[in-house]
Write an enzyme that holds these catalytic residues in place. Structure first.
Site, PDB file in Angstrom:
ATOM      1  N   CYS A 170      -9.855   7.256  34.471  1.00 18.07           N
ATOM      2  CA  CYS A 170      -9.504   7.754  33.134  1.00 18.07           C
ATOM      3  C   CYS A 170     -10.380   8.902  32.634  1.00 18.07           C
ATOM      4  O   CYS A 170     -10.060   9.530  31.626  1.00 18.07           O
ATOM      5  CB  CYS A 170      -9.527   6.608  32.128  1.00 18.07           C
ATOM      6  SG  CYS A 170      -8.321   5.319  32.484  1.00 18.07           S
ATOM      7  N   HIS A 213     -10.247   9.380  24.896  1.00 18.29           N
ATOM      8  CA  HIS A 213      -9.338   8.751  25.840  1.00 18.29           C
ATOM      9  C   HIS A 213      -8.655   7.570  25.140  1.00 18.29           C
ATOM     10  O   HIS A 213      -9.307   6.810  24.425  1.00 18.29           O
ATOM     11  CB  HIS A 213     -10.130   8.280  27.066  1.00 18.29           C
ATOM     12  CG  HIS A 213      -9.345   7.378  27.960  1.00 18.29           C
ATOM     13  ND1 HIS A 213      -8.119   7.735  28.460  1.00 18.29           N
ATOM     14  CD2 HIS A 213      -9.612   6.129  28.442  1.00 18.29           C
ATOM     15  CE1 HIS A 213      -7.661   6.741  29.209  1.00 18.29           C
ATOM     16  NE2 HIS A 213      -8.543   5.761  29.210  1.00 18.29           N
ATOM     17  N   ASN A 232      -2.031   3.698  27.582  1.00 17.95           N
ATOM     18  CA  ASN A 232      -3.049   4.390  28.376  1.00 17.95           C
ATOM     19  C   ASN A 232      -2.370   5.052  29.573  1.00 17.95           C
ATOM     20  O   ASN A 232      -1.965   4.382  30.518  1.00 17.95           O
ATOM     21  CB  ASN A 232      -4.101   3.375  28.836  1.00 17.95           C
ATOM     22  CG  ASN A 232      -5.220   4.016  29.653  1.00 17.95           C
ATOM     23  OD1 ASN A 232      -5.147   5.185  30.015  1.00 17.95           O
ATOM     24  ND2 ASN A 232      -6.247   3.242  29.953  1.00 17.95           N
TER      25      ASN A 232
END
Length: 329
Positions: A116, A256, A286
Site C-alpha cells: 500500500c 492511504h 482500500n
C-alpha cells in the site's frame, strides 16, 4: 533559479463500474453494514468484472485520461513506474504491458512492489529521475485489481479491499514546486502479519496450496492496525518537523485509505483539522496502490498552486512513508 524539482503536472484515475456494497457482502460472509462502517469507514468498493481483465485494464483509461488532460501523446513519456501488488502476471512487468497498450513506444518501465505504500515510493523514485535531469516525463501509476487476490470467504479481508487505479505525471519544475521531501521506511520483520502465503518462489502453486486457499491476501488485522496507526502518524509528523511546518501550513493531508480510524489518528497526530483530510474510503475501500492517486484525482479541482500537501501511507511488508508536495498548478 531553483534547482530542478519533480512536479506533478496532471493526475487522473479510473474505478470500475461494478459496485460491491456492504449489503451484498452480508450475503457472502458473516458480517453487516453497521459493523463494517463503524470499524473501517467503508460503505462500498468497486470490482473489475469480466473474463480476461487485469490490473493493466484499470490503468489504460486512467492514463489515457491523463494524457488527454495534459495534451500530450503517449510517445512523449520517458519512463513508466507501475506500482502494484497485483501485476497482470509475474512477468513481464505490467508497466511494459501498459506501455504497449497505450503506445508509449519511447518509454522504459518497471513494476514497483511496496504494497500500500507503493505509490508514494513510486513518486519518490520517479522524482529522482526528473531531478537528475535524465528524464522529462515520468508516469507513475498506482493500481490494483485486489479482487483477484481476495478470498470472499474471509471476512477479515474481503470487506476492506476494492479495485481501482490512479496515475500522476512528473515533469521538471524550477519555480520551487513539486516533490519537496519524503520519509520512506520498511521493515521486513512485519511480513508475517500481512502477506500472501503461496504463489512465490518460496511456495510455488500446488494442488495443496490452492486447496488450502493460500493464494489470497492474509492479514492479522489487530497487529497490522497497531503498527499502521503508529507508523503512518509518525512519518507524517516527521515530515512536518523536518520542513519546519505547523498544521496551519498544510493545505491537505492525502492519506492511504486503509481504515478511517488510521486516517483519523494520522490527522490528529499532525494537528490537522478534518476538513483538510482527503477521504474517499467510503466509496472505494482500500485499492492498495490506487488509494492516494485516486484521492489526488478526485480532489484535483480543490488544490491550489503552492498548496503544501502531505501524502502518507502504510503497507504490508511492512512499508510506510510520507511525502511533502508543493502543488504546481
Amino acid at each position: 533559479m531553483h534547482k530542478i524539482q519533480a512536479a506533478i503536472t496532471a493526475v487522473h484515475g479510473y474505478a470500475p463500474e461494478y459496485v460491491l456494497t456492504n449489503h451484498e457482502l452480508e450475503s457472502l460472509v458473516e458480517t453487516n453494514d453497521e459493523w463494517i462502517t463503524s470499524r473501517t469507514g467503508i460503505k462500498e468498493r468497486r470490482i473489475l468484472k469480466g473474463e480476461g481483465t487485469a490490473t493493466s485494464d484499470l490503468a489504460v483509461p486512467a492514463v489515457e485520461g491523463l494524457l488527454k488532460k495534459r495534451g500530450i501523446g503517449a510517445e512523449e513519456i520517458d519512463l513508466i513506474i507501475f506500482c502494484t501488488t497485483t501485476p497482470d502476471m509475474p512477468f513481464p512487468a505490467t508497466a511494459n504491458i501498459l506501455a504497449d497498450k497505450i503506445g508509449a513506444k519511447n518509454a522504459w518501465g518497471y513494476d514497483l512492489q511496496a504494497a500500500c505504500s507503493g505509490f508514494v515510493f513510486g513518486l519518490a523514485t520517479g522524482a529522482s529521475f526528473i531531478e537528475s535531469g535524465k528524464h522529462q516525463k515520468v508516469l507513475v501509476v498506482g493500481g490494483d485489481k485486489m479482487s483477484s487476490i481476495i478470498d470472499y470467504q474471509d471476512r477479515a479481508t474481503c470487506i476492506i479491499f476494492g479495485d481501482g487505479c490512479g496515475c500522476a505525471l512528473l515533469e521538471p519544475n524550477t519555480e520551487g514546486y513539486g516533490v519537496i521531501d519524503s520519509v520512506l521506511k520498511s521493515d521486513g520483520s512485519g511480513r508475517e502479519f500481512l502477506h500472501m502465503k503461496a504463489g512465490g518462489s518460496l511456495r510455488p502453486a500446488t494442488h495443496d496450496s490452492v486447496d488450502k486457499r493460500e493464494h489470497y491476501a492474509y492479514q492479522e488485522g489487530k497487529t497490522v492496525f497497531k503498527f499502521a496507526v503508529t507508523n503512518m502518524a509518525d512519518v507524517a509528523a516527521e515530515i512536518m518537523e523536518r520542513n519546519s511546518l505547523v498544521a496551519d501550513d498544510i493545505a491537505w493531508l492525502v492519506p492511504h485509505q486503509a481504515n478511517k480510524r488510521i486516517i483519523d489518528a494520522t490527522a490528529n497526530r499532525m494537528g490537522i483539522d478534518e476538513g483538510k483530510v482527503v477521504i474517499n474510503i467510503e466509496r472505494y475501500g482500500n485499492t492498495t496502490n490506487g488509494t492516494i492517486p485516486l484521492c489526488l484525482w478526485e480532489w484535483e479541482s480543490k488544490f491550489k498552486k503552492g498548496d503544501n500537501i502531505v501524502l502518507a501511507a502504510f503497507g504490508g511488508g511492512f512499508t510506510w512513508g510520507s511525502m511533502l508536495l508543493k502543488w504546481a498548478y
